[in-house]
Motif scaffolding. Sequence first.
Motif, PDB file in Angstrom:
ATOM      1  N   ILE A 136       1.029  -0.946   0.187  1.00  0.00           N
ATOM      2  CA  ILE A 136       0.733  -0.412  -0.137  1.00  0.00           C
ATOM      3  C   ILE A 136       0.755   1.500   0.438  1.00  0.00           C
ATOM      4  CG2 ILE A 136      -1.872   1.027   1.189  1.00  0.00           C
ATOM      5  CD1 ILE A 136      -2.977  -1.638   2.259  1.00  0.00           C
ATOM      6  N   PHE A 137       1.045   1.897  -1.259  1.00  0.00           N
ATOM      7  CA  PHE A 137       1.780   2.945  -1.196  1.00  0.00           C
ATOM      8  C   PHE A 137       1.194   3.975  -1.511  1.00  0.00           C
ATOM      9  CE2 PHE A 137       5.280  -0.137  -1.747  1.00  0.00           C
ATOM     10  CZ  PHE A 137       6.586   0.334  -1.263  1.00  0.00           C
ATOM     11  N   ARG A 138       1.248   5.313  -1.326  1.00  0.00           N
ATOM     12  CA  ARG A 138       0.479   6.492  -1.256  1.00  0.00           C
ATOM     13  C   ARG A 138       1.483   7.903  -1.061  1.00  0.00           C
ATOM     14  NH1 ARG A 138      -3.246   4.449  -2.114  1.00  0.00           N
ATOM     15  NH2 ARG A 138      -5.126   3.708  -1.295  1.00  0.00           N
ATOM     16  N   ASP A 139       1.464   8.841  -2.326  1.00  0.00           N
ATOM     17  CA  ASP A 139       2.361  10.173  -2.425  1.00  0.00           C
ATOM     18  C   ASP A 139       2.254  10.487  -1.535  1.00  0.00           C
ATOM     19  OD1 ASP A 139       2.998   9.330  -4.686  1.00  0.00           O
ATOM     20  OD2 ASP A 139       1.361  10.827  -5.629  1.00  0.00           O
ATOM     21  N   GLY A 140       3.407  11.534  -0.138  1.00  0.00           N
ATOM     22  CA  GLY A 140       3.129  11.896   0.518  1.00  0.00           C
ATOM     23  C   GLY A 140       2.915  13.606   0.291  1.00  0.00           C
ATOM     24  N   VAL A 141       1.976  14.684   1.453  1.00  0.00           N
ATOM     25  CA  VAL A 141       2.013  15.669   1.053  1.00  0.00           C
ATOM     26  C   VAL A 141       3.020  16.714   1.095  1.00  0.00           C
ATOM     27  CG1 VAL A 141       0.705  17.593   2.488  1.00  0.00           C
ATOM     28  CG2 VAL A 141      -0.069  14.500   1.860  1.00  0.00           C
ATOM     29  N   GLY A 142       2.625  17.863  -0.058  1.00  0.00           N
ATOM     30  CA  GLY A 142       3.161  18.570   0.326  1.00  0.00           C
ATOM     31  C   GLY A 142       4.559  18.633  -0.852  1.00  0.00           C
ATOM     32  N   PRO A 143       5.722  19.681  -0.955  1.00  0.00           N
ATOM     33  CA  PRO A 143       6.619  19.579  -1.691  1.00  0.00           C
ATOM     34  C   PRO A 143       7.107  18.140  -1.599  1.00  0.00           C
ATOM     35  CG  PRO A 143       7.572  21.248  -0.567  1.00  0.00           C
ATOM     36  CD  PRO A 143       6.215  20.734  -0.318  1.00  0.00           C
ATOM     37  N   ASP A 144       7.881  17.897  -2.981  1.00  0.00           N
ATOM     38  CA  ASP A 144       8.838  16.132  -2.703  1.00  0.00           C
ATOM     39  C   ASP A 144       8.125  15.248  -2.144  1.00  0.00           C
ATOM     40  OD1 ASP A 144       9.970  18.170  -4.789  1.00  0.00           O
ATOM     41  OD2 ASP A 144      11.446  18.227  -2.165  1.00  0.00           O
ATOM     42  N   GLY A 145       6.455  15.500  -1.147  1.00  0.00           N
ATOM     43  CA  GLY A 145       6.099  13.969  -0.746  1.00  0.00           C
ATOM     44  C   GLY A 145       6.933  14.007   0.461  1.00  0.00           C
ATOM     45  N   GLY A 146       7.262  15.342   0.747  1.00  0.00           N
ATOM     46  CA  GLY A 146       8.215  15.176   2.596  1.00  0.00           C
ATOM     47  C   GLY A 146       7.160  15.554   3.556  1.00  0.00           C
ATOM     48  N   LEU A 147       5.695  14.948   3.299  1.00  0.00           N
ATOM     49  CA  LEU A 147       5.294  14.905   4.776  1.00  0.00           C
ATOM     50  C   LEU A 147       4.318  13.879   4.151  1.00  0.00           C
ATOM     51  CD1 LEU A 147       3.996  18.726   5.313  1.00  0.00           C
ATOM     52  CD2 LEU A 147       5.216  17.274   6.475  1.00  0.00           C
ATOM     53  N   PRO A 148       4.006  13.260   5.405  1.00  0.00           N
ATOM     54  CA  PRO A 148       3.171  11.936   5.832  1.00  0.00           C
ATOM     55  C   PRO A 148       1.550  11.524   4.562  1.00  0.00           C
ATOM     56  CG  PRO A 148       3.482  12.073   7.115  1.00  0.00           C
ATOM     57  CD  PRO A 148       4.538  12.873   6.931  1.00  0.00           C
ATOM     58  N   PRO A 149       0.731  10.533   4.386  1.00  0.00           N
ATOM     59  CA  PRO A 149      -0.313  10.676   3.310  1.00  0.00           C
ATOM     60  C   PRO A 149      -1.566  11.390   4.706  1.00  0.00           C
ATOM     61  CG  PRO A 149       0.783   8.594   3.074  1.00  0.00           C
ATOM     62  CD  PRO A 149       1.825   9.681   3.900  1.00  0.00           C
ATOM     63  N   ALA A 150      -0.732  10.751   6.173  1.00  0.00           N
ATOM     64  CA  ALA A 150      -2.169  10.801   6.635  1.00  0.00           C
ATOM     65  C   ALA A 150      -1.175  10.582   8.394  1.00  0.00           C
ATOM     66  CB  ALA A 150      -3.266   9.781   6.571  1.00  0.00           C
ATOM     67  N   ASP A 151      -1.604  10.882   8.743  1.00  0.00           N
ATOM     68  CA  ASP A 151      -1.167  11.110  10.652  1.00  0.00           C
ATOM     69  C   ASP A 151      -1.474  10.058  11.040  1.00  0.00           C
ATOM     70  OD1 ASP A 151      -3.635  11.392  10.946  1.00  0.00           O
ATOM     71  OD2 ASP A 151      -3.674  13.072  12.232  1.00  0.00           O
ATOM     72  N   TRP A 152      -2.040   8.759  10.381  1.00  0.00           N
ATOM     73  CA  TRP A 152      -2.284   7.581  11.244  1.00  0.00           C
ATOM     74  C   TRP A 152      -0.636   7.352  11.873  1.00  0.00           C
ATOM     75  CZ3 TRP A 152      -4.479   4.504   6.434  1.00  0.00           C
ATOM     76  CH2 TRP A 152      -5.966   4.920   6.004  1.00  0.00           C
ATOM     77  N   GLN A 153      -1.572   6.511  13.124  1.00  0.00           N
ATOM     78  CA  GLN A 153      -0.633   5.045  14.113  1.00  0.00           C
ATOM     79  C   GLN A 153      -0.317   3.669  14.308  1.00  0.00           C
ATOM     80  OE1 GLN A 153       1.215   7.425  17.124  1.00  0.00           O
ATOM     81  NE2 GLN A 153       1.112   9.045  15.455  1.00  0.00           N
ATOM     82  N   ALA A 154       0.909   3.401  13.908  1.00  0.00           N
ATOM     83  CA  ALA A 154       0.739   2.432  13.993  1.00  0.00           C
ATOM     84  C   ALA A 154       0.516   1.602  15.828  1.00  0.00           C
ATOM     85  CB  ALA A 154       2.807   2.425  13.687  1.00  0.00           C
ATOM     86  N   ALA A 155       0.012   0.334  15.675  1.00  0.00           N
ATOM     87  CA  ALA A 155      -0.139  -0.731  16.322  1.00  0.00           C
ATOM     88  C   ALA A 155       0.751  -0.512  17.723  1.00  0.00           C
ATOM     89  CB  ALA A 155      -0.694  -1.655  15.921  1.00  0.00           C
ATOM     90  N   PHE A 156       1.643  -0.387  16.754  1.00  0.00           N
ATOM     91  CA  PHE A 156       3.253  -0.864  18.096  1.00  0.00           C
ATOM     92  C   PHE A 156       3.414   1.187  18.717  1.00  0.00           C
ATOM     93  CE2 PHE A 156       4.711  -4.641  16.241  1.00  0.00           C
ATOM     94  CZ  PHE A 156       3.852  -5.578  17.199  1.00  0.00           C
ATOM     95  N   GLY A 157       2.731   1.791  18.104  1.00  0.00           N
ATOM     96  CA  GLY A 157       3.684   3.389  18.289  1.00  0.00           C
ATOM     97  C   GLY A 157       4.185   3.908  16.855  1.00  0.00           C
ATOM     98  N   GLY A 158       4.536   5.239  17.542  1.00  0.00           N
ATOM     99  CA  GLY A 158       4.554   5.741  15.944  1.00  0.00           C
ATOM    100  C   GLY A 158       3.671   6.040  14.662  1.00  0.00           C
TER     101      GLY A 158
END
Length: 557
Positions: A136-158
Amino acid sequence: MAAEPILVPEATWWRQSAVYQIYPRSFVDANGDRIGDLRGIISRVPYLAALGIDAVWLSPFYPSALADGGYDVADYRNVDPRIGTLEEFDEMVAALHAEGIRVVVDIVPNHSSNDHPWFQEALKAPKGSAARDRYIFRDGVGPDGGLPPADWQAAFGGLAWEPVGDGQWYLHTFAKEQPDFNWDNREVRDDFLKTLRFWSDRGVDGFRVDVANLLVKDLPATLPSRAELDGMDRDSGTHPLMDRDEVHEVYAEWRAVFNEYNPPRTAVAEAWVDSPVRRAKYAAPGSLGQAFNFDLLTADFDAGQFRRIVTDNLAQSAVTGSSSTWVLSNHDVTRHATRYGLPPLDGRKGVKQGVEWMLAGAPADGVDLALGLARARAATLFLLALPGSTYLYQGEELGLHEVGDIPAEERQDPAYHRSVNQPDWTYDGLGRDGCRVPLPWTATGPSFGFGPDGAHLPQPEWFGKVSVEAQDGDPASTLNLYRGALRLRRVLQGGETLEWTEAADGEVLAFLRPGGWLNITNFGEAPVALPDGELLLASAPVEDGLLPGPATAWLRV
Ligand code: GLC
């Protein structure tokens, strides 16, 4: 007891089985690399046979970088060279089958390891390629896709998204070494069908399906935020990330594969869903056929809660035609002997073994070890008397407590390392290493008989006193309680019904199984009078017809 064990027809062996979970890396190490292995398991087949279990479930033994204890699989159709070979796997299956013990293996379909050849190929392939479509790949946000596509948290944190350096990010529900597969991709689906056949052809009797509720996702072009996800209904079958109704289309294909075999291969879903009704969908005959029921695992040691949970789950299994499952411990939660001895949480009554405590790992002190063990012995006998199958976790037959004092630098669990700086997170605390410490087989000696050259997690001093060797000849030991209970259960187990009987007070539960098998559990502290009948087994000494508390007794009435 003169009666002969009831012969279980092959195709229904799973309905009322006692299944013993082996965490291979921590069971027995035969080759001295501090990691348990298949040779080690083969050497303990006599132990497993004498214990009286019907099946073993093996946690992952596949090639893995061990970023998540083997739940990061680099090759689904092989054995990790540190654990053994395919030939040794066949030998192990033959040795277990020769003792009438069935073999269930873990299958991890939501994500692979980042070392998996497909993920390595995806990293090298361009955006929009067929290789990237398997994950499951997605483009990042912002110039050069430098920001994550969403602010979701992983089940183990981060964060749940990881950048790959070209403006794209991939989704990982767990650690970043565990990229999620795209289950809309036909190649992914076909490859798992191939894996199911591969192990079924090698004589495996069934599968435990890791996070079975997460595979199918429906990600819109504009991804929802973490807050929006949190507000969504998890019970409707339409949540974008979990427990979607379409996941059962995947399992219908799996079921068709299972039914190619005689007897049909079985499966049990690990699906942490919110209600018995949602869980029943995984247990339906056209889906996986059985599902773990964690309701008792997350309950207090409390008569009212136990009764309600048993009643609700038996009602659900009557609807699906499956049999219920019962679990108190596994490799993800604080061992139940320790949970039951924890101080009350937040001033709530009793010993709330809430998800917070379990996943946090037990603290090193503040635990009433003796009370915890007495309750654990009582709860286990209660479970083993219920209709349905019971899943036991290696070491609980020794009454093992959680190991609370593993130094931070020796901890391996990514749930610990990823969440240690995130104090509000589910897995905050000590992580899951404390229930994964290699088993003590001997009272003394290097690594208490686990292996010739030490263990991959440090074992505490007190392991010697609770080792198999120390308990073997003691009729009052927890090991001999399990052996006695499992032997009797085979003889007593009949039809899958249960009838609650009048109990003396609110802290006592009693139920009758077909053939006059009565289970009585005292959840309180005051002794209670046993009803008339032949006492078969008790988790604590019975004197003058009184069952102390907390304890369980089995009677023939
Ligand atoms: C399941 C496993 C757990 C693992 C996770 C990710 O919950 O039981 O050990 O970390 O899935 O695979």
